[in-house]
Design a protein around this motif. Structure first.
Motif, PDB file in Angstrom:
ATOM      1  N   GLY A   1     -15.503  12.861  16.895  1.00  0.00           N
ATOM      2  CA  GLY A   1     -15.505  12.086  15.879  1.00  0.00           C
ATOM      3  C   GLY A   1     -14.399  11.465  15.201  1.00  0.00           C
ATOM      4  N   GLN A   2     -13.209  12.208  15.177  1.00  0.00           N
ATOM      5  CA  GLN A   2     -12.179  11.866  14.543  1.00  0.00           C
ATOM      6  C   GLN A   2     -11.463  10.737  15.338  1.00  0.00           C
ATOM      7  N   ARG A   3     -11.578  10.881  16.675  1.00  0.00           N
ATOM      8  CA  ARG A   3     -10.926   9.818  17.656  1.00  0.00           C
ATOM      9  C   ARG A   3     -11.820   8.556  17.245  1.00  0.00           C
ATOM     10  N   LEU A   4     -13.102   8.689  17.042  1.00  0.00           N
ATOM     11  CA  LEU A   4     -13.812   7.522  17.006  1.00  0.00           C
ATOM     12  C   LEU A   4     -13.557   6.532  15.650  1.00  0.00           C
ATOM     13  N   GLN A   5     -13.130   7.334  14.656  1.00  0.00           N
ATOM     14  CA  GLN A   5     -12.877   6.905  13.315  1.00  0.00           C
ATOM     15  C   GLN A   5     -11.250   6.174  13.668  1.00  0.00           C
ATOM     16  N   GLU A   6     -10.460   6.961  14.336  1.00  0.00           N
ATOM     17  CA  GLU A   6      -9.163   6.381  14.327  1.00  0.00           C
ATOM     18  C   GLU A   6      -9.170   5.112  15.143  1.00  0.00           C
ATOM     19  N   ARG A   7     -10.022   5.173  16.147  1.00  0.00           N
ATOM     20  CA  ARG A   7     -10.141   3.779  17.017  1.00  0.00           C
ATOM     21  C   ARG A   7     -10.645   2.507  16.336  1.00  0.00           C
ATOM     22  N   ASP A   8     -11.746   2.979  15.140  1.00  0.00           N
ATOM     23  CA  ASP A   8     -12.201   1.688  14.456  1.00  0.00           C
ATOM     24  C   ASP A   8     -11.112   1.190  13.552  1.00  0.00           C
ATOM     25  N   ARG A   9     -10.384   2.451  12.893  1.00  0.00           N
ATOM     26  CA  ARG A   9      -9.184   2.048  12.140  1.00  0.00           C
ATOM     27  C   ARG A   9      -8.059   1.133  12.702  1.00  0.00           C
ATOM     28  N   HIS A  10      -7.903   1.531  14.061  1.00  0.00           N
ATOM     29  CA  HIS A  10      -6.922   0.824  14.686  1.00  0.00           C
ATOM     30  C   HIS A  10      -7.241  -0.657  14.988  1.00  0.00           C
ATOM     31  N   ASP A  11      -8.644  -0.833  15.185  1.00  0.00           N
ATOM     32  CA  ASP A  11      -9.339  -1.858  15.572  1.00  0.00           C
ATOM     33  C   ASP A  11      -9.522  -2.818  14.208  1.00  0.00           C
ATOM     34  N   GLY A  12      -9.221  -2.134  13.116  1.00  0.00           N
ATOM     35  CA  GLY A  12      -9.143  -3.096  11.936  1.00  0.00           C
ATOM     36  C   GLY A  12     -10.520  -2.938  11.169  1.00  0.00           C
ATOM     37  N   LYS A  13     -11.433  -2.125  11.657  1.00  0.00           N
ATOM     38  CA  LYS A  13     -12.819  -2.201  11.309  1.00  0.00           C
ATOM     39  C   LYS A  13     -13.065  -1.405  10.007  1.00  0.00           C
TER      40      LYS A  13
ATOM     41  N   PRO B   1     -21.013   8.671   7.514  1.00  0.00           N
ATOM     42  CA  PRO B   1     -21.327   9.766   8.418  1.00  0.00           C
ATOM     43  C   PRO B   1     -22.426   9.470   9.443  1.00  0.00           C
ATOM     44  N   LYS B   2     -23.410   8.872   9.070  1.00  0.00           N
ATOM     45  CA  LYS B   2     -24.680   8.520   9.898  1.00  0.00           C
ATOM     46  C   LYS B   2     -24.206   7.816  11.066  1.00  0.00           C
ATOM     47  N   ASP B   3     -23.581   6.672  11.013  1.00  0.00           N
ATOM     48  CA  ASP B   3     -22.928   6.026  11.871  1.00  0.00           C
ATOM     49  C   ASP B   3     -22.260   6.855  13.090  1.00  0.00           C
ATOM     50  N   ILE B   4     -21.406   7.689  12.635  1.00  0.00           N
ATOM     51  CA  ILE B   4     -20.587   8.464  13.539  1.00  0.00           C
ATOM     52  C   ILE B   4     -21.595   9.408  14.410  1.00  0.00           C
ATOM     53  N   ALA B   5     -22.489   9.998  13.513  1.00  0.00           N
ATOM     54  CA  ALA B   5     -23.566  11.055  14.214  1.00  0.00           C
ATOM     55  C   ALA B   5     -24.283  10.359  15.220  1.00  0.00           C
ATOM     56  N   ASP B   6     -24.637   8.987  14.949  1.00  0.00           N
ATOM     57  CA  ASP B   6     -25.136   8.113  15.881  1.00  0.00           C
ATOM     58  C   ASP B   6     -24.571   7.969  17.022  1.00  0.00           C
TER      59      ASP B   6
ATOM     60  N   LEU C   1     -22.259   9.492  18.491  1.00  0.00           N
ATOM     61  CA  LEU C   1     -21.843  10.777  19.134  1.00  0.00           C
ATOM     62  C   LEU C   1     -23.111  11.228  19.798  1.00  0.00           C
ATOM     63  N   GLY C   2     -24.514  10.841  19.461  1.00  0.00           N
ATOM     64  CA  GLY C   2     -25.574  11.335  19.899  1.00  0.00           C
ATOM     65  C   GLY C   2     -26.066  12.690  19.259  1.00  0.00           C
ATOM     66  N   VAL C   3     -25.537  12.881  18.000  1.00  0.00           N
ATOM     67  CA  VAL C   3     -26.066  14.023  17.439  1.00  0.00           C
ATOM     68  C   VAL C   3     -26.782  13.672  16.002  1.00  0.00           C
ATOM     69  N   SER C   4     -27.302  14.879  15.441  1.00  0.00           N
ATOM     70  CA  SER C   4     -27.940  14.640  14.172  1.00  0.00           C
ATOM     71  C   SER C   4     -27.086  14.527  13.111  1.00  0.00           C
ATOM     72  N   LEU C   5     -27.239  13.981  11.999  1.00  0.00           N
ATOM     73  CA  LEU C   5     -26.479  14.139  10.809  1.00  0.00           C
ATOM     74  C   LEU C   5     -26.051  15.317  10.372  1.00  0.00           C
TER      75      LEU C   5
ATOM     76  N   GLN D   1     -21.887  19.757  10.113  1.00  0.00           N
ATOM     77  CA  GLN D   1     -21.172  21.093  10.200  1.00  0.00           C
ATOM     78  C   GLN D   1     -20.286  21.127  10.986  1.00  0.00           C
ATOM     79  N   ALA D   2     -19.907  20.316  11.892  1.00  0.00           N
ATOM     80  CA  ALA D   2     -18.594  20.194  12.731  1.00  0.00           C
ATOM     81  C   ALA D   2     -17.400  19.844  11.723  1.00  0.00           C
ATOM     82  N   GLN D   3     -17.645  18.896  10.818  1.00  0.00           N
ATOM     83  CA  GLN D   3     -16.616  18.500   9.980  1.00  0.00           C
ATOM     84  C   GLN D   3     -16.215  19.809   9.237  1.00  0.00           C
ATOM     85  N   LEU D   4     -17.130  20.405   8.538  1.00  0.00           N
ATOM     86  CA  LEU D   4     -17.016  21.635   7.787  1.00  0.00           C
ATOM     87  C   LEU D   4     -16.204  22.730   8.557  1.00  0.00           C
TER      88      LEU D   4
END
Length: 229
Positions: free
Chosen positions: A97-109, A114-119, A121-125, A130-133
């Motif tokens: 999830g962290q890599r996904l966020q870093e990639r989007d920040r690098h692309d200027g998005k 949280p719901k978008d990240i969960a989707d 990654l193919g997991v529930s919100l 739980q993973a973040q905590l």
């Protein structure tokens, strides 16, 4: 060590690999660490023990190497005692999830919700939260477990107390140096020392006591050493 010595050492390590596996299995029952991690640490202790093993002292290699394997695992546990263990699936999920966020920040998005990240990654919100905590709790615990160095004014090479101790040990006789090393560093019991050195246990105790008293006396005369009662 030259190539021949390394090859000889490696063959000896492989022939005693069962000791490392035996110790790691025993220690695996006493804590939450994974069996693979403990076996890896036991192997590290085995290698270091084989490098320092001296057959001329009369110790059985198995007795000495088992203690080195167990000692390495104890060091491993001590260094990580304050770290919270989290399931590897949650850890991998948080990292992805962290890599996904870093990639989007690098692309200027814009930052993903949280719901978008969960989707993505193919997991529930709830699973993503739980993973973040879990990852945050582990990082906080690791920071709390960081201990300051023993002496922040000096590096290892410049520590005057360490230099003093080396000098003081050289002033002891050979037997006292050997007993201090084998008992307090290698963890060999007084009974085993007495058996291998063919001396009464009372003689071993008296020799260790005298060595410690000599060190205390030398420390009392040194301005660089603080004696702890």
């Amino acid at each position: 060590m030259d190539d021949t010595s390394i090859q000889t050492r490696n063959r000896a390590v492989l022939s005693h690999l069962g000791l490392a596996r035996h110790v790691s299995r025993q220690e695996n029952k006493k804590g939450p660490e994974s069996a693979d991690d403990l076996f890896q640490e036991a192997c590290l202790g085995l290698i270091r023990g084989m490098d320092q093993y001296n057959p001329h002292l009369g110790y059985k290699p198995s007795s000495y190497l088992v203690r080195r394997c167990r000692g390495q695992i104890l060091h491993y546990r001590r260094d990580r005692a304050r770290t919270i263990r989290i399931p590897w699936r949650l850890r991998d999920l948080a990292v992805n999830g962290q890599r996904l966020q870093e990639r989007d920040r690098h692309d200027g998005k814009q930052n993903l919700q949280p719901k978008d990240i969960a989707d993505a990654l193919g997991v529930s919100l709830q699973r993503w939260e739980q993973a973040q905590l879990a990852l945050q709790a582990n990082e906080v615990s690791s920071l709390e477990g960081v201990q300051p160095p023993f002496n922040t004014q000096y590096s290892d090479r410049e520590d005057p107390q360490r230099d003093w101790l080396r000098s003081a040990l050289h002033q002891l006789d050979r037997r006292q140096q050997t007993l201090l090393q084998r008992h307090f560093i290698d963890g060999i019991t007084l009974k085993e020392l007495a058996e291998t050195m063919l001396l009464p246990p009372s003689t071993i105790k008296r020799c260790l006591f005298n060595a410690i008293q000599l060190l205390r006396g030398m420390a009392a005369q040194s301005a660089e050493v603080v004696i702890r009662r």
